[in-house]
Design a protein around this motif. Structure first.
Motif, short mmCIF file in Angstrom:
data_model
loop_
_atom_site.label_atom_id
_atom_site.label_comp_id
_atom_site.label_asym_id
_atom_site.label_seq_id
_atom_site.Cartn_x
_atom_site.Cartn_y
_atom_site.Cartn_z
N ARG A 143 0.88 -1.19 0.00
CA ARG A 143 0.00 0.00 0.00
C ARG A 143 0.90 1.22 0.00
NH1 ARG A 143 -4.53 1.03 3.93
NH2 ARG A 143 -4.69 2.68 2.39
N ASP A 144 0.51 2.26 -0.71
CA ASP A 144 1.41 3.42 -0.83
C ASP A 144 1.74 4.05 0.53
OD1 ASP A 144 -1.08 4.62 -0.41
OD2 ASP A 144 -0.83 6.11 -2.00
N ASP A 145 0.77 4.01 1.45
CA ASP A 145 0.98 4.64 2.77
C ASP A 145 2.10 3.95 3.56
OD1 ASP A 145 -2.04 6.00 2.98
OD2 ASP A 145 -1.92 4.10 1.91
ZN ZN Z 1 -3.03 4.81 0.34
#
Ligand code: ZN
Ligand code: PRT
Length: 291
Positions: A57-59
């Motif tokens: 996930r990008d986070d």
């Molecule tokens: Zn995200």
């Protein structure tokens, strides 16, 4: 020692799915790292390069890179600055462009940022929003929500939002208008602060390729025919990588000119070239450009 080096790999974190996934994989492929699409995988080996790609996930990417679980990662500046992890930015990648903006209901009279004093702001970016408010001396209440932020004013949860915008159509469809840009963002390549020398060498190799791919994307190869009496004028309009290539045409009095033009000056230059007598102008995309 030799065997150890053979098994060393550059660990690259990319978004598993979402807006940055396809461009990230495309960039790696353009750099000669053949990476299989990671929709059903957590990681995959790159072919033709000592690299392993993690799909996340990008986070989570800034934390993985801070911890050096991934050596490098591709993530939006919006996420990077919000998370504020100890990593280095290596290169801006030119895709995933968007902005984090404040938007208010379209019937509000917004004059300046002081409008937000005492208001409730819905956002998924509490840290960046708080910093923006503090920098502008505004005291507002932040409501952190993880998705569909644009719905918050309509259901009475907030007076304004601070959210990502690209075309602006989501704001428009929800009766909101963008009034203030907090941050302009694009995808960036980030790296861990402490990398092994061998891994640094792999990264330098990859970066060299990324820059060649980016440069090529920003330039076009141009071929044209020029009457010899206009040649000097036409050459002066086309600097090329060193200087243009000029070859005689079979037809007496004419030459073929080959050069490279940057995307941002392209249309203006083409008009000037036509006005100077150029004919049969061909424009060809460049795959890689190494200067
Ligand atoms: Zn995200
Ligand atoms: O699952 P994961 O956590 O990995 O993904 P995500 O759902 O958090 O992120 P994702 O895939 O939506 O976006 C990934 C990154 O793409 C963001 O962090 C930004 O860096 C970048 N990006 C670029 C965008 C947009 N453009 C964008 N338009 N991220 C989100 N949006 C949203 C925007 O907020 C709006 O709701 O897309 C919607 C459409 O935008 P408009 O303005 O074109 O209508």
């Amino acid at each position: 020692m030799q065997a150890f080096l053979i098994y060393m790999k550059l660990k690259i974190a990319v978004q598993k799915s979402g807006r940055l996934h396809d461009d990230s994989i495309q960039l790696l492929n353009d750099c000669g790292l053949r990476v299989r699409n990671g929709h059903n995988q957590l990681k995959s080996n790159a072919e033709d390069f000592p690299a392993e790609v993690y799909f996340l996930r990008d986070d989570d990417i800034p934390q993985y890179v801070e911890d050096a679980v991934a050596h490098i990662g591709i993530v939006g500046e919006n996420v990077l600055f919000e998370k504020d992890k100890a990593v280095d930015v290596v290169e801006q990648l030119g895709f995933g462009k968007c902005r984090l903006s404040v938007a208010v209901k379209k019937d509000e009279t917004y004059t300046d940022v002081s409008f937000l004093n005492g208001k409730r702001l819905a956002t998924s970016y509490p840290n960046l929003t708080q910093k923006f408010l503090a920098d502008n001396g505004v005291n507002a209440e932040i409501h952190e929500i993880s998705g569909s932020v644009e719905l918050a004013p309509g259901i009475g949860l907030a007076d304004a939002v601070c959210d990502l915008v690209s075309s602006g159509s989501t704001l428009f469809m929800n009766g909101l208008v963008e009034v203030q840009t907090v941050l302009k963002s694009q995808a960036v390549l980030i790296k861990s602060k402490q990398l092994d020398t061998t891994v640094e060498q792999f990264l330098a190799q990859l970066l060299f390729r990324i820059r060649a791919v980016k440069k090529a994307a920003n330039n076009k190869y141009v071929l044209l025919n020029a009457p010899n009496d206009s040649l000097q004028k036409i050459i002066s309009l086309l600097p090329g990588m060193k200087s243009p290539t000029v070859l005689p045409l079979a037809q007496e009095g004419w030459s073929s000119v080959h050069s490279v033009l940057s995307e941002h000056e392209f249309w203006e230059k083409i008009e000037q070239l036509k006005a100077a007598g150029a004919q049969g102008i061909l424009v060809i995309p460049i795959e890689k450009m190494i200067i």
